[in-house]
Design a protein around this motif. Sequence first.
Motif, PDB file in Angstrom:
ATOM      1  N   GLY A 123      63.216 185.874  43.701  1.00 51.64           N
ATOM      2  CA  GLY A 123      63.156 184.444  43.928  1.00 51.64           C
ATOM      3  C   GLY A 123      64.526 183.822  43.796  1.00 51.64           C
ATOM      4  O   GLY A 123      65.537 184.526  43.700  1.00 51.64           O
ATOM      5  N   PRO A 124      64.578 182.502  43.745  1.00 53.22           N
ATOM      6  CA  PRO A 124      65.868 181.818  43.620  1.00 53.22           C
ATOM      7  C   PRO A 124      66.470 182.067  42.239  1.00 53.22           C
ATOM      8  O   PRO A 124      65.745 182.230  41.255  1.00 53.22           O
ATOM      9  CB  PRO A 124      65.507 180.343  43.816  1.00 53.22           C
ATOM     10  CG  PRO A 124      64.066 180.245  43.451  1.00 53.22           C
ATOM     11  CD  PRO A 124      63.461 181.565  43.821  1.00 53.22           C
ATOM     12  N   ASP A 125      67.797 182.127  42.189  1.00 50.32           N
ATOM     13  CA  ASP A 125      68.484 182.364  40.908  1.00 50.32           C
ATOM     14  C   ASP A 125      68.062 181.329  39.863  1.00 50.32           C
ATOM     15  O   ASP A 125      67.961 180.132  40.157  1.00 50.32           O
ATOM     16  CB  ASP A 125      70.002 182.311  41.102  1.00 50.32           C
ATOM     17  CG  ASP A 125      70.517 183.523  41.875  1.00 50.32           C
ATOM     18  OD1 ASP A 125      69.708 184.445  42.134  1.00 50.32           O
ATOM     19  OD2 ASP A 125      71.710 183.555  42.213  1.00 50.32           O
ATOM     20  N   ALA A 126      67.793 181.814  38.641  1.00 51.56           N
ATOM     21  CA  ALA A 126      67.354 180.941  37.552  1.00 51.56           C
ATOM     22  C   ALA A 126      67.721 181.597  36.232  1.00 51.56           C
ATOM     23  O   ALA A 126      67.754 182.824  36.120  1.00 51.56           O
ATOM     24  CB  ALA A 126      65.848 180.719  37.630  1.00 51.56           C
ATOM     25  N   SER A 130      63.324 180.291  32.084  1.00 51.40           N
ATOM     26  CA  SER A 130      62.801 179.338  33.073  1.00 51.40           C
ATOM     27  C   SER A 130      61.343 179.658  33.379  1.00 51.40           C
ATOM     28  O   SER A 130      60.908 180.809  33.316  1.00 51.40           O
ATOM     29  CB  SER A 130      63.602 179.419  34.375  1.00 51.40           C
ATOM     30  OG  SER A 130      64.944 179.092  34.158  1.00 51.40           O
ATOM     31  N   ARG A 131      60.592 178.636  33.720  1.00 52.24           N
ATOM     32  CA  ARG A 131      59.182 178.814  34.089  1.00 52.24           C
ATOM     33  C   ARG A 131      59.125 179.063  35.594  1.00 52.24           C
ATOM     34  O   ARG A 131      59.736 178.324  36.381  1.00 52.24           O
ATOM     35  CB  ARG A 131      58.367 177.577  33.744  1.00 52.24           C
ATOM     36  CG  ARG A 131      58.453 177.141  32.288  1.00 52.24           C
ATOM     37  CD  ARG A 131      57.555 177.882  31.354  1.00 52.24           C
ATOM     38  NE  ARG A 131      56.166 177.542  31.615  1.00 52.24           N
ATOM     39  CZ  ARG A 131      55.159 178.296  31.206  1.00 52.24           C
ATOM     40  NH1 ARG A 131      55.375 179.385  30.534  1.00 52.24           N
ATOM     41  NH2 ARG A 131      53.928 177.945  31.477  1.00 52.24           N
ATOM     42  N   VAL A 132      58.406 180.111  35.993  1.00 53.98           N
ATOM     43  CA  VAL A 132      58.264 180.454  37.412  1.00 53.98           C
ATOM     44  C   VAL A 132      56.795 180.663  37.739  1.00 53.98           C
ATOM     45  O   VAL A 132      56.004 181.074  36.890  1.00 53.98           O
ATOM     46  CB  VAL A 132      59.072 181.722  37.786  1.00 53.98           C
ATOM     47  CG1 VAL A 132      60.562 181.466  37.697  1.00 53.98           C
ATOM     48  CG2 VAL A 132      58.679 182.906  36.923  1.00 53.98           C
ATOM     49  N   LYS A 133      56.450 180.380  38.981  1.00 53.52           N
ATOM     50  CA  LYS A 133      55.079 180.559  39.465  1.00 53.52           C
ATOM     51  C   LYS A 133      55.078 181.673  40.503  1.00 53.52           C
ATOM     52  O   LYS A 133      55.917 181.685  41.413  1.00 53.52           O
ATOM     53  CB  LYS A 133      54.571 179.258  40.086  1.00 53.52           C
ATOM     54  CG  LYS A 133      53.157 179.352  40.606  1.00 53.52           C
ATOM     55  CD  LYS A 133      52.715 178.001  41.154  1.00 53.52           C
ATOM     56  CE  LYS A 133      51.288 178.070  41.661  1.00 53.52           C
ATOM     57  NZ  LYS A 133      50.850 176.765  42.167  1.00 53.52           N
ATOM     58  N   VAL A 134      54.147 182.606  40.375  1.00 53.77           N
ATOM     59  CA  VAL A 134      54.043 183.727  41.317  1.00 53.77           C
ATOM     60  C   VAL A 134      53.415 183.216  42.610  1.00 53.77           C
ATOM     61  O   VAL A 134      52.325 182.630  42.602  1.00 53.77           O
ATOM     62  CB  VAL A 134      53.195 184.873  40.729  1.00 53.77           C
ATOM     63  CG1 VAL A 134      53.066 186.008  41.726  1.00 53.77           C
ATOM     64  CG2 VAL A 134      53.794 185.361  39.415  1.00 53.77           C
ATOM     65  N   THR A 135      54.111 183.429  43.728  1.00 53.93           N
ATOM     66  CA  THR A 135      53.613 182.973  45.023  1.00 53.93           C
ATOM     67  C   THR A 135      53.124 184.117  45.903  1.00 53.93           C
ATOM     68  O   THR A 135      52.339 183.895  46.814  1.00 53.93           O
ATOM     69  CB  THR A 135      54.712 182.214  45.793  1.00 53.93           C
ATOM     70  OG1 THR A 135      55.846 183.070  45.957  1.00 53.93           O
ATOM     71  CG2 THR A 135      55.113 180.954  45.056  1.00 53.93           C
ATOM     72  N   GLN A 136      53.611 185.336  45.615  1.00 53.37           N
ATOM     73  CA  GLN A 136      53.224 186.471  46.455  1.00 53.37           C
ATOM     74  C   GLN A 136      53.376 187.750  45.642  1.00 53.37           C
ATOM     75  O   GLN A 136      54.267 187.862  44.804  1.00 53.37           O
ATOM     76  CB  GLN A 136      54.117 186.532  47.691  1.00 53.37           C
ATOM     77  CG  GLN A 136      53.800 187.644  48.632  1.00 53.37           C
ATOM     78  CD  GLN A 136      54.758 187.652  49.839  1.00 53.37           C
ATOM     79  OE1 GLN A 136      55.613 186.782  49.971  1.00 53.37           O
ATOM     80  NE2 GLN A 136      54.607 188.630  50.690  1.00 53.37           N
ATOM     81  N   ALA A 137      52.484 188.710  45.889  1.00 54.34           N
ATOM     82  CA  ALA A 137      52.560 190.019  45.251  1.00 54.34           C
ATOM     83  C   ALA A 137      52.706 191.082  46.325  1.00 54.34           C
ATOM     84  O   ALA A 137      51.944 191.106  47.286  1.00 54.34           O
ATOM     85  CB  ALA A 137      51.299 190.274  44.432  1.00 54.34           C
ATOM     86  N   ASP A 138      53.718 191.928  46.150  1.00 47.01           N
ATOM     87  CA  ASP A 138      53.962 192.997  47.111  1.00 47.01           C
ATOM     88  C   ASP A 138      54.204 194.282  46.334  1.00 47.01           C
ATOM     89  O   ASP A 138      55.320 194.538  45.877  1.00 47.01           O
ATOM     90  CB  ASP A 138      55.162 192.653  47.996  1.00 47.01           C
ATOM     91  CG  ASP A 138      55.412 193.711  49.059  1.00 47.01           C
ATOM     92  OD1 ASP A 138      54.449 194.391  49.453  1.00 47.01           O
ATOM     93  OD2 ASP A 138      56.566 193.850  49.492  1.00 47.01           O
ATOM     94  N   GLY A 139      53.157 195.073  46.165  1.00 47.45           N
ATOM     95  CA  GLY A 139      53.275 196.300  45.389  1.00 47.45           C
ATOM     96  C   GLY A 139      53.558 195.980  43.931  1.00 47.45           C
ATOM     97  O   GLY A 139      52.809 195.281  43.278  1.00 47.45           O
ATOM     98  N   SER A 141      56.302 194.366  42.944  1.00 41.23           N
ATOM     99  CA  SER A 141      57.264 193.265  42.917  1.00 41.23           C
ATOM    100  C   SER A 141      56.546 191.948  43.185  1.00 41.23           C
ATOM    101  O   SER A 141      55.655 191.874  44.026  1.00 41.23           O
ATOM    102  CB  SER A 141      58.350 193.491  43.977  1.00 41.23           C
ATOM    103  OG  SER A 141      59.295 192.448  43.935  1.00 41.23           O
ATOM    104  N   LEU A 142      56.953 190.923  42.445  1.00 40.06           N
ATOM    105  CA  LEU A 142      56.351 189.609  42.596  1.00 40.06           C
ATOM    106  C   LEU A 142      57.396 188.639  43.156  1.00 40.06           C
ATOM    107  O   LEU A 142      58.559 188.682  42.762  1.00 40.06           O
ATOM    108  CB  LEU A 142      55.870 189.086  41.236  1.00 40.06           C
ATOM    109  CG  LEU A 142      54.894 189.965  40.465  1.00 40.06           C
ATOM    110  CD1 LEU A 142      54.656 189.403  39.082  1.00 40.06           C
ATOM    111  CD2 LEU A 142      53.595 190.107  41.224  1.00 40.06           C
ATOM    112  N   THR A 143      56.973 187.781  44.039  1.00 42.28           N
ATOM    113  CA  THR A 143      57.839 186.711  44.546  1.00 42.28           C
ATOM    114  C   THR A 143      57.486 185.450  43.792  1.00 42.28           C
ATOM    115  O   THR A 143      56.299 185.121  43.658  1.00 42.28           O
ATOM    116  CB  THR A 143      57.637 186.509  46.059  1.00 42.28           C
ATOM    117  OG1 THR A 143      57.865 187.763  46.727  1.00 42.28           O
ATOM    118  CG2 THR A 143      58.591 185.483  46.608  1.00 42.28           C
TER     119      THR A 143
END
Length: 148
Positions: A123-126, A130-139, A141-143
């Motif tokens: 995702g974007p550098d942070a 920082s609090r992040v929300k998972v938008t996609q799962a690929d194997g 790895s999480l986006t």
Amino acid sequence: MMDLLAKLGTWNWLILGVALMAVETFAPGVFMLWLGLAALIVGLLSFGIIWSWQVQVIAFAALAIAMVPLWRHFARDHEKPTDTPFLNRRAEGLVGRVFTLEKPIIDGVGTVRVDDTIWRVAGPDAPSGSRVKVTQADGASLTVELVS
């Protein structure tokens, strides 16, 4: 060879039906079962109906074409709901959840801790924490996206 097949007549379909069902036991997928059943039906009907081999082949094809989609329709309708829908798809169950970054996202890659597991996130550098929300799962790895 054709004379032998013509002499067997109805028995050809019964033998074919049993053979197809036997193939199903070695390569399960509930596909050959329905083709075997179609052959058995044609064989049983051939005991009472005198029809040419061409009509028998057409009847077998029609039954086979009708049975496979029919089975798929009924099998789809009878799937039981489960209390663990993400049992073998754990990453998909994380989509929409919010986590705290364990390691910062640098050049698009970081990590989060989910229970007792560390997941790689993109995702974007942070910064870390920082609090992040998972938008996609690929194997494995999480986006993620930043949560404000």
